[in-house]
Design an enzyme around this catalytic site. Structure first.
Site, short mmCIF file in Angstrom:
data_model
loop_
_atom_site.label_atom_id
_atom_site.label_comp_id
_atom_site.label_asym_id
_atom_site.label_seq_id
_atom_site.Cartn_x
_atom_site.Cartn_y
_atom_site.Cartn_z
N HIS A 57 3.23 3.30 12.57
CA HIS A 57 2.30 4.30 13.13
C HIS A 57 2.89 5.13 14.25
O HIS A 57 2.19 5.93 14.86
CB HIS A 57 1.00 3.64 13.61
CG HIS A 57 0.26 2.90 12.54
ND1 HIS A 57 -1.00 2.37 12.75
CD2 HIS A 57 0.57 2.60 11.26
CE1 HIS A 57 -1.41 1.76 11.65
NE2 HIS A 57 -0.47 1.89 10.73
N ASP B 295 -0.26 4.37 1.00
CA ASP B 295 -0.67 5.39 1.96
C ASP B 295 0.01 5.21 3.32
O ASP B 295 0.59 4.16 3.62
CB ASP B 295 -2.19 5.39 2.13
CG ASP B 295 -2.72 4.08 2.69
OD1 ASP B 295 -2.24 3.00 2.27
OD2 ASP B 295 -3.62 4.11 3.55
N GLU C 206 -5.11 1.77 2.70
CA GLU C 206 -5.03 0.58 3.57
C GLU C 206 -5.16 0.96 5.03
O GLU C 206 -5.63 0.15 5.85
CB GLU C 206 -3.70 -0.14 3.33
CG GLU C 206 -3.58 -1.51 4.01
CD GLU C 206 -3.02 -1.46 5.43
OE1 GLU C 206 -3.10 -2.48 6.13
OE2 GLU C 206 -2.51 -0.38 5.84
N GLU C 207 -4.75 2.19 5.38
CA GLU C 207 -4.68 2.59 6.78
C GLU C 207 -6.00 3.12 7.34
O GLU C 207 -6.04 3.63 8.46
CB GLU C 207 -3.60 3.66 6.96
CG GLU C 207 -2.19 3.22 6.56
CD GLU C 207 -1.58 2.23 7.53
OE1 GLU C 207 -2.31 1.72 8.41
OE2 GLU C 207 -0.39 1.94 7.39
N GLU D 286 4.47 -6.01 3.58
CA GLU D 286 4.35 -5.32 4.87
C GLU D 286 5.58 -5.64 5.72
O GLU D 286 6.24 -6.66 5.53
CB GLU D 286 3.10 -5.80 5.61
CG GLU D 286 1.79 -5.30 5.04
CD GLU D 286 1.36 -3.97 5.64
OE1 GLU D 286 2.19 -3.33 6.33
OE2 GLU D 286 0.21 -3.58 5.40
N ASP E 11 6.11 1.37 7.35
CA ASP E 11 4.76 0.97 6.96
C ASP E 11 4.24 1.82 5.81
O ASP E 11 3.50 2.77 6.02
CB ASP E 11 3.84 1.08 8.18
CG ASP E 11 2.49 0.45 7.98
OD1 ASP E 11 2.32 -0.31 7.01
OD2 ASP E 11 1.58 0.71 8.78
N HIS F 207 0.84 -1.20 0.00
CA HIS F 207 0.00 0.00 0.00
C HIS F 207 0.87 1.25 0.00
O HIS F 207 1.96 1.28 0.59
CB HIS F 207 -0.98 0.00 1.18
CG HIS F 207 -0.35 0.04 2.54
ND1 HIS F 207 0.06 1.21 3.15
CD2 HIS F 207 -0.07 -0.95 3.43
CE1 HIS F 207 0.54 0.94 4.35
NE2 HIS F 207 0.49 -0.36 4.55
#
Length: 359
Positions: free
Chosen positions: A333, A76, A130-131, A159, A100, A74
């Site tokens: 994150h 984003d 995705e987030e 990932e 990430d 992903h």
């Protein structure tokens, strides 16, 4: 952001590509700029078939190989937290998305730019959103509108996995366990039935519960059942007539969501149980020929994925799937996101060896 290139050099080392990607802000819902960059670079520098779906970029070879491998990542990130632009210090790349998962995206782009004669046909999926909530996930849109782009003999979701193959993933289900009582004034509490007190036994069952440990294809999945929230009460002088306990169950992929639900209903027998959310897990799929080749190329033992990832989307379509990418997922994150550059190189080397080696 000033200094961001108009195109990516797909023959550059994957660390340089990671830096370039990190320095393009791409918070969920704002991926157009990075998707444009990825699409333009793939169209200009490769012979791949390239398709755009919203802010998802798809590319693939059509060489007529016996097997096809899908690589997915992903584009984003979570919101910026004073962690842009990137900085490289002592072999560690810092910055939003470095873990990430722009390190994984960079590995995918480097493979797209350097593997001109791969052993397997390749599909690259760079997807958006995705987030955020699952309904916006770009993979879901691809599955609905372009399902053939998710089909293959093996899917690798890049990932962060500490550079170790994480096979399959756990399923997850959330339920509400509800107790119903009878209101009364606390001065005359014997005239009511306290719903909070009624949930005491349910909480005790959780406290004393022993979760399963399951081995599948040599990978150990540890299940868990946890209370994650509780609500109840009317006011400071009223016996409450309702209390709701929210429970999350992470279950091994040998169970379906329906079986996990039945398990929870048995655990909380006597209470009202309502399912609020669920997602199936994914079996390791390590018996497939392509997966065995990847494990051999990686030279290490696969481990179980303790959590849910988009590998489950591929597994549901019949494509065995694993997680394999650079970086520590525990840093995802966080404001301190960072990835060791040698891990980016390691993942590129493993995948390059797997995809280019001949029998």
């Amino acid at each position: 952001m000033p200094g961001v290139a108009d195109t990516l050099d797909l023959t550059a080392d994957p660390v340089t590509l990671t830096v370039a990607l990190v320095d393009v802000p791409s918070v969920s819902g704002d991926e157009q700029r990075i998707a444009d960059l990825v699409e333009r670079s793939l169209r200009e520098q490769t012979a791949l078939e390239v398709v755009r779906s919203g802010n998802t970029v798809l590319a693939r070879t059509n060489l007529g190989r016996e097997r096809r491998v899908v690589l997915a990542g992903h584009l984003d990130t979570v919101p910026v937290n004073d962690n842009l632009p990137s900085r490289l210090e002592d072999g560690v790349l810092h910055g939003l998305g470095s873990v990430d998962m722009k390190g994984g995206d960079a590995v995918m782009l480097a493979l797209a730019g350097t593997l001109t004669d791969p052993r397997h046909d390749l599909t690259f999926v760079f997807y958006d959103c995705e987030e955020v909530e699952a309904s916006r996930n770009g993979l879901g849109r691809v599955e609905r509108e372009l399902p053939e782009w998710m089909s293959g003999d093996l899917a690798i979701v890049c990932e962060p996995s500490n550079g170790v193959i994480e096979a399959g993933c756990q399923g997850t289900i959330r339920v509400q366990v509800r107790a119903t009582g009878k209101r009364a004034h606390t001065a005359r509490g014997w005239m009511g039935v306290n719903a909070i007190h009624l949930l005491g036994d349910a909480i005790a069952r959780l406290r004393d519960h022993e979760s399963r440990v399951v081995e599948i294809d040599g990978c150990t999945y540890r299940e868990g059942v946890q209370a994650v929230g509780i609500t109840g009460g009317v006011s400071g002088n009223v016996v409450p007539d309702e209390c709701v306990l929210t429970v999350n169950h992470r279950f091994a992929p040998d169970r379906t969501p329906a079986q996990a639900e039945a398990y929870l209903r048995e655990l909380f027998d006597g209470y009202e149980v309502t399912v609020t959310d669920f997602a199936a897990g994914a079996l390791p799929g390590l018996a497939s020929p392509a997966a065995r080749e990847l494990v051999e190329a990686a030279g290490g033992a696969p481990v179980a994925k303790l959590g849910w990832t988009d590998v489950a989307r591929f597994a549901a379509l019949g494509t065995p799937a694993v997680n394999f990418g650079p970086g520590d997922p525990l840093l995802a994150h966080t404001q301190q996101e960072n990835v060791r550059v040698n891990e980016i190189g390691h993942c590129y080397e493993v995948l390059s060896r797997f995809l280019s080696a001949m029998p």
